[in-house]
Structures are given as C-alpha cells and as structure tokens.
Motif scaffolding. Structure first.
Motif, mmCIF file in Angstrom:
data_model
loop_
_atom_site.group_PDB
_atom_site.id
_atom_site.type_symbol
_atom_site.label_atom_id
_atom_site.label_comp_id
_atom_site.label_asym_id
_atom_site.label_seq_id
_atom_site.Cartn_x
_atom_site.Cartn_y
_atom_site.Cartn_z
ATOM 1 N N LEU A 1 53.999 21.502 12.011
ATOM 2 C CA LEU A 1 54.348 22.143 13.361
ATOM 3 C C LEU A 1 52.858 22.042 14.215
ATOM 4 C CD1 LEU A 1 56.244 23.597 15.019
ATOM 5 C CD2 LEU A 1 55.402 25.886 14.063
ATOM 6 N N GLN A 2 52.976 21.392 15.284
ATOM 7 C CA GLN A 2 51.905 21.276 16.015
ATOM 8 C C GLN A 2 52.018 22.330 17.425
ATOM 9 O OE1 GLN A 2 49.461 19.369 15.434
ATOM 10 N NE2 GLN A 2 50.674 18.458 13.712
ATOM 11 N N TRP A 3 53.014 22.751 17.647
ATOM 12 C CA TRP A 3 53.164 23.790 19.036
ATOM 13 C C TRP A 3 54.489 24.219 18.778
ATOM 14 C CZ3 TRP A 3 56.511 23.979 23.109
ATOM 15 C CH2 TRP A 3 55.992 24.853 24.164
ATOM 16 N N SER A 4 54.830 25.423 19.386
ATOM 17 C CA SER A 4 56.240 25.717 19.360
ATOM 18 C C SER A 4 56.353 27.060 20.321
ATOM 19 C CB SER A 4 56.837 26.402 18.130
ATOM 20 O OG SER A 4 56.059 27.327 17.565
ATOM 21 N N ASP A 5 57.447 27.464 20.743
ATOM 22 C CA ASP A 5 57.605 28.760 21.567
ATOM 23 C C ASP A 5 59.018 29.073 21.194
ATOM 24 O OD1 ASP A 5 57.875 30.907 23.413
ATOM 25 O OD2 ASP A 5 56.672 30.040 24.943
ATOM 26 N N ASP A 6 59.405 30.348 20.763
ATOM 27 C CA ASP A 6 60.757 30.796 20.482
ATOM 28 C C ASP A 6 61.153 31.792 21.378
ATOM 29 O OD1 ASP A 6 59.166 32.725 19.794
ATOM 30 O OD2 ASP A 6 59.708 32.818 17.490
ATOM 31 N N PHE A 7 60.466 32.204 22.381
ATOM 32 C CA PHE A 7 60.853 32.748 23.568
ATOM 33 C C PHE A 7 61.227 34.240 23.205
ATOM 34 C CE2 PHE A 7 61.838 28.349 24.690
ATOM 35 C CZ PHE A 7 60.750 27.954 25.726
ATOM 36 N N ASN A 8 60.378 34.924 22.301
ATOM 37 C CA ASN A 8 60.771 36.112 22.101
ATOM 38 C C ASN A 8 60.065 37.271 23.058
ATOM 39 O OD1 ASN A 8 62.176 35.634 19.506
ATOM 40 N ND2 ASN A 8 60.353 35.646 18.437
ATOM 41 N N GLY A 9 60.433 38.039 23.697
ATOM 42 C CA GLY A 9 60.137 38.903 24.803
ATOM 43 C C GLY A 9 60.880 39.718 25.215
ATOM 44 N N ALA A 10 60.306 40.657 25.915
ATOM 45 C CA ALA A 10 61.159 41.765 26.806
ATOM 46 C C ALA A 10 62.372 40.975 27.723
ATOM 47 C CB ALA A 10 60.509 42.725 27.223
ATOM 48 N N ASN A 11 63.413 41.423 27.918
ATOM 49 C CA ASN A 11 64.416 40.760 28.978
ATOM 50 C C ASN A 11 63.602 41.028 30.520
ATOM 51 O OD1 ASN A 11 66.764 40.427 30.209
ATOM 52 N ND2 ASN A 11 67.183 42.269 30.613
ATOM 53 N N ARG A 12 63.559 39.958 31.024
ATOM 54 C CA ARG A 12 63.354 39.763 32.587
ATOM 55 C C ARG A 12 61.772 39.445 32.509
ATOM 56 N NH1 ARG A 12 66.401 39.869 36.746
ATOM 57 N NH2 ARG A 12 64.741 40.783 38.167
ATOM 58 N N THR A 13 61.328 39.131 31.548
ATOM 59 C CA THR A 13 59.924 38.838 31.639
ATOM 60 C C THR A 13 59.704 37.449 31.781
ATOM 61 O OG1 THR A 13 59.408 38.740 28.976
ATOM 62 C CG2 THR A 13 59.028 40.893 30.550
ATOM 63 N N LEU A 14 58.639 36.903 32.421
ATOM 64 C CA LEU A 14 58.331 35.482 32.579
ATOM 65 C C LEU A 14 57.824 34.944 31.192
ATOM 66 C CD1 LEU A 14 56.444 35.295 36.057
ATOM 67 C CD2 LEU A 14 58.909 34.620 35.335
ATOM 68 N N PRO A 15 58.207 33.441 30.902
ATOM 69 C CA PRO A 15 57.817 32.925 29.588
ATOM 70 C C PRO A 15 56.046 32.900 29.431
ATOM 71 C CG PRO A 15 58.528 31.204 31.105
ATOM 72 C CD PRO A 15 58.998 32.488 31.580
ATOM 73 N N SER A 16 55.861 32.682 28.221
ATOM 74 C CA SER A 16 54.247 32.704 28.191
ATOM 75 C C SER A 16 53.481 31.795 29.013
ATOM 76 C CB SER A 16 54.162 32.368 26.614
ATOM 77 O OG SER A 16 52.560 31.946 26.301
ATOM 78 N N SER A 17 52.591 32.558 29.789
ATOM 79 C CA SER A 17 51.734 31.895 30.626
ATOM 80 C C SER A 17 50.819 30.746 29.843
ATOM 81 C CB SER A 17 50.967 32.619 31.640
ATOM 82 O OG SER A 17 50.202 33.581 30.833
ATOM 83 N N ALA A 18 50.414 31.240 28.543
ATOM 84 C CA ALA A 18 49.515 30.319 28.056
ATOM 85 C C ALA A 18 50.397 28.954 27.307
ATOM 86 C CB ALA A 18 49.049 31.162 26.699
ATOM 87 N N ASN A 19 51.598 29.088 27.556
ATOM 88 C CA ASN A 19 52.442 27.741 26.955
ATOM 89 C C ASN A 19 52.922 26.969 28.026
ATOM 90 O OD1 ASN A 19 51.901 28.299 24.162
ATOM 91 N ND2 ASN A 19 53.759 29.372 23.878
ATOM 92 N N TRP A 20 53.258 27.779 29.111
ATOM 93 C CA TRP A 20 54.163 26.977 30.327
ATOM 94 C C TRP A 20 53.583 27.367 31.689
ATOM 95 C CZ3 TRP A 20 58.030 24.315 28.308
ATOM 96 C CH2 TRP A 20 58.481 24.564 27.087
ATOM 97 N N GLN A 21 53.626 26.407 32.506
ATOM 98 C CA GLN A 21 53.472 26.482 33.997
ATOM 99 C C GLN A 21 54.599 26.378 34.686
ATOM 100 O OE1 GLN A 21 50.231 23.521 33.824
ATOM 101 N NE2 GLN A 21 51.472 22.438 35.138
ATOM 102 N N ILE A 22 54.754 27.103 35.910
ATOM 103 C CA ILE A 22 56.200 27.332 36.507
ATOM 104 C C ILE A 22 56.052 26.428 37.699
ATOM 105 C CG2 ILE A 22 57.566 28.763 37.750
ATOM 106 C CD1 ILE A 22 56.694 31.259 35.769
ATOM 107 N N ASP A 23 56.930 25.482 37.867
ATOM 108 C CA ASP A 23 56.935 24.779 39.103
ATOM 109 C C ASP A 23 57.878 25.439 40.271
ATOM 110 O OD1 ASP A 23 55.697 22.536 37.836
ATOM 111 O OD2 ASP A 23 57.545 21.701 37.049
ATOM 112 N N LEU A 24 57.085 25.097 41.286
ATOM 113 C CA LEU A 24 57.858 25.905 42.594
ATOM 114 C C LEU A 24 58.008 24.968 43.631
ATOM 115 C CD1 LEU A 24 55.011 28.946 42.543
ATOM 116 C CD2 LEU A 24 57.467 28.896 41.522
ATOM 117 N N GLY A 25 59.230 25.393 44.526
ATOM 118 C CA GLY A 25 59.545 24.789 45.647
ATOM 119 C C GLY A 25 60.385 23.613 45.334
ATOM 120 N N HIS A 26 60.114 22.597 46.371
ATOM 121 C CA HIS A 26 60.964 21.275 46.165
ATOM 122 C C HIS A 26 60.259 20.273 45.983
ATOM 123 C CE1 HIS A 26 64.530 23.281 48.243
ATOM 124 N NE2 HIS A 26 63.624 23.909 49.034
ATOM 125 N N GLY A 27 59.097 20.230 45.182
ATOM 126 C CA GLY A 27 58.220 18.970 44.800
ATOM 127 C C GLY A 27 56.953 19.311 44.451
#
Length: 484
Positions: free
Chosen positions: A46-72
């Motif tokens: 296993l090199q990397w993983s995220d099983d998305f454990n966390g409280a309801n309505r919280t954003l995914p881990s910022s250490a693992n993911w960046q959020i894309d915004l807008g239309h491009g």
C-alpha cells in the motif's frame, strides 16, 4: 408462515447471511454502506489511501486532496475542456464526508437552473508503476442512484491524469489519462478509457479514446457499491494496462499498440494524480446517445459515494526510490538511481537518458530522467540554484543534455518555481564531462521562497542529437539548492 417451517430454516438463514457478507466484501453492498478500512491485498504494498472517515459535512482531508473550483483551471480550457456545465464548489452541500465512511459528491440545481457539483484531485501526482513492477489504483464507489430520464446529464468519474498536465492544461492528451470508472445518464454500465497521443484522431482515436464498457456484476452500478480497479503492469514485456470491476477484467491495452514516442509521453514522466467528480452535461467521449445538457426531467441531489481510494504497487523492488530531504544544514541533493535525490549515501553509477531522435527539444523535457526530493522545510537564503551533473554521450556527435529544476514550496503538487537551463553540448569522446549552471538560464517562471514540506524535482533529457547519453548518479551528480 408456520412454526414448523421456521424451525427447519436456520441453515438457510446462515447461508443467506454468508452470501450477503460475501457480497459486501466484493463490493456490491447497499446504498450508503461503507465497508470500513481499505481492504488488505496480499502481495501488494500500500502506497497511499483514503477511506474517508470523518464527521458528516466535513471536507475531505486537505493533506490528501485539493478541491477544484469553478468552470476550469486558471488559464486552461473553459468548462474543463469537455463542455460540462456545472460550477464546482467547496460547499459541503456539493462535496463532503457523509459521516458513515464515504466521500459524497452531490450535483445540485438552483431555482434559476444553474448546476453545482464537486471535484477533487490528489495532492500527490507521482503514482507510477515501479520499473519491473505493477501499479494498482482502486476505488470502491456507488454511482449516483438515478436512472432513466431523471439521470440525463449525470457524468460521474474516477480517473487519473499525467502529472505534466498540472500548470500546463494544454498538453492533453499526450500526457495520458486513465479513466478507471466513467458513467453517463444512469446507464447500468462502467466505461474504462485510455486517452493519449494527439487530438483529434491519433493512436488513441481522440476525442473518444480507446475504451470498453460492461454492466456491473450482480447489482446495478447505480444501486450498489462496486470496486473499480486499474493496473499498469511493467513486469511484463510489452507493458500492459488493465481495467477491472469487482475483480473481473473487462478491458486491456498492450504497449505494442503504440509507437515509442506516444508511449513515452504517456509514461515517462513523474506519474499521475487521481480525480473524483460528478460532472453535469458535456461531451461524454464515447458516443452515447443522449449525452449533453441535463433536461427539465433531470433530478438533482443524487450523490456519488466513495468508500475508499487506494494505490498499491507490486514488484520492482520492495524499497521505494529514496526521496528523503538533504540532512539538516546541507543544501546538496545527489541524484540517485530510481528517481530519488538526497544525501550522498549511494555509490557511483549512471542512468541512461533517451535520444532526442534528431528532433529539437530545447526547453521542453522529452523522455526525461526525473529525480525528486520531498519533505524539505528550509529557509530561502536569497541565493540561486547550482548544479554539477556528470554527462556523457560516448562517441555520439552533436548531442546535448538539458536540465530543469523545479520547486514546489508547500508540497501541494504545484511547481512554484521552474528553472530551465541552456543545454550542454557533450563532446564525441567517451568519458564524463561536467554540466553546470554556468551554461546559464534559458527560462524561469515563478519565484523562490521558503520550503515548508516542499519538493525539489530535477529533470534531465537530451535536447538535441541522435544518440542516447548517460548522467552520473550516486555520489557523482549534485544539485545545490539555495536554502539553509
């Protein structure tokens, strides 16, 4: 039901329970049901993983993911290059954990008919099959549970893009795209697609790509979780790309289908980053009837649920390439076999640098050798990059090696400073020569600054000539970064 019949059925009850449990294990549990942790995979690392454990309505881990915004992407093609119509947001209504072990991506429509949704991509962009080994990218996902007219325009996807796309946004499809799971319009089918080469046409028949599709095993793609997997196998020759659903192979592509240049552009770079999104509308690239803008009958609010995403490797050596930062107080990064850079603990050696094939790649990396050091936290001392690379082209005439040094100051996957140096014309006499920063900068973008868990990448390639060459590694070639 009679009492006597109830007494005769405990074995049947146990069998049914076992079948239900097995169905959950292979990925076809009911809506919203997360399995728990990433499953063990014997024989894989296993090199990397995220099983998305966390409280309801919280954003995914910022250490693992960046959020894309807008239309491009800023400076990239509009509508994400596909004509999709939604606006991607970081609103928990569109993108959040569900409190039950899933990532939830939910398309919504406002009173004016405008659509919003969510899209994330891994901060890491170095997922790559090790030399002589295999890469495995896997996700357990339930597609939006909507079908028929109510599903028109839904386009969920789990996919990966070549790392050079970041910061460029106009080099697709040459850098490669692996679509691990795509679906459109709520059809009970999973599509697997490879994009490569040039657009339109080319070896991957763009913009369609080289794809295959099949119905999900057992329960439909929309009504249950299924496991979607992609493998890039470098342990066999020719190399192989494979796609699976619930462990069943349904699409494969062999390296020998492509010319060497197309394959190299798709695979000979730092690696891939992973994306998850639900688009609305757009030009689904496989000619499915009815794709396009959602209609008045399209129902909003049906989420894609992601239980986990994980990356494994197998073979190719059990020790990952060393990418440790230089020791405290040192600013020297020695290039190493395997794509790492760090202190001078390795013995002398060399790696091959591909021929330019008579073309001119001055300023543009072509089949480069890539060396990376990560996890660096240092203060910029105001100085400049220096390097001393051992270069040799044997008896090849008119060869020239070139180097590019890039700095990711925060380790977020974006290169804040990129320096490309003039190429070094090697002589036609066997024996190493010194290629240094004295050749001068050809171009530079961005600015230097302090590193906080940052990365440094060194790319070496042949800019001109018809012969392969070599660059020294171990204790031979060094890059001195301007940090204390």
């Amino acid at each position: 039901m009679s009492t006597s019949r109830i007494r005769r059925t405990p074995l049947l009850t146990v069998v049914v329970a076992l079948v239900v449990a097995l169905a959950g294990f292979i990925g076809v549990t009911g809506a919203g049901q997360a399995r728990g942790d990433v499953p063990p995979t014997p024989g894989w690392n296993l090199q990397w993983s995220d099983d998305f454990n966390g409280a309801n309505r919280t954003l995914p881990s910022s250490a693992n993911w960046q959020i894309d915004l807008g239309h491009g992407y800023p400076g990239g093609p509009g509508n994400w290059g596909t004509g999709e119509i939604q606006n991607y947001t970081a609103n928990p209504d569109n993108l959040s954990l569900d409190g039950s072990g899933n990532l939830r991506i939910t398309p919504l429509r406002d009173g004016a008919g405008n659509w919003t949704s969510g899209r994330v991509e891994t901060r890491r962009a170095d997922f790559k099959a090790p030399a002589g080994g295999t890469l495995r990218i896997e996700g357990r996902i339930q597609m939006p549970n909507v079908t028929g007219q109510a599903a028109l325009g839904y386009w969920p996807a789990f996919w990966a893009l070549g790392a050079p796309y970041r910061g460029n946004y106009w080099n697709w499809p040459a850098i490669g795209e692996f679509d691990i799971m795509e679906n459109v319009n709520g059809i009970n089918s999973v599509w697997a697609v490879l994009h490569c080469g040039v657009n339109p046409g080319g070896p991957c028949n763009e913009t369609n790509g080289i794809g295959a599709n099949r119905a999900c095993p057992g329960a439909s793609c929309q009504s249950a979780f299924h496991t979607y997997r992609f493998e890039w196998d470098r342990s066999v020759s020719p190399n192989q790309l494979r796609w699976y659903v619930d462990g069943q192979l349904f699409h494969s592509i062999s390296q020998d289908r492509f010319d060497a240049g197309t394959w190299a552009n798709m695979t000979d770079h730092a690696g891939y980053f992973i994306l998850l999104n639900v688009a609305m509308g757009g030009a689904f690239p496989n000619g499915v009837a009815g794709t396009g803008t959602p209609t008045a009958a399209t129902v909003p609010g049906r989420p894609m649920l992601v239980d986990y995403v994980a990356v494994w490797t197998r073979g190719g050596g059990t020790t990952p390439p060393p990418t440790t930062p230089p020791p405290s107080g040192s600013s020297q990064l020695y290039l190493r076999t395997g794509g790492g850079a760090g202190d001078a603990t390795a013995s002398a050696g060399s790696v091959s640098v591909s021929s330019a094939g008579g073309a001119n790649y001055d300023g543009t990396p072509h089949n480069p050798q890539v060396f990376t050091s990560s996890g660096i936290t240092r203060r910029h001392n105001g100085g400049a990059t220096q390097f001393d690379l051992f270069a040799d082209s044997g008896s090849a005439v008119a060869n020239g090696q070139q180097v590019r040094v890039s700095y990711d100051r925060t380790g977020d996957g974006s290169w804040d400073r990129t320096e490309t140096y003039h190429y070094f014309a090697t002589d036609p006499v066997p024996g190493y020569e010194h290629y240094t920063q004295a050749k001068g900068l050809k171009s530079a973008t961005g600015t230097l600054g302090d590193l906080s868990n940052g990365r440094v990448r060194v790319e070496v390639w042949n800019a001109i000539g018809n012969g392969a060459s070599a660059v020294g590694v171990g204790n031979q070639s060094v890059v001195r970064i301007p940090f204390d």
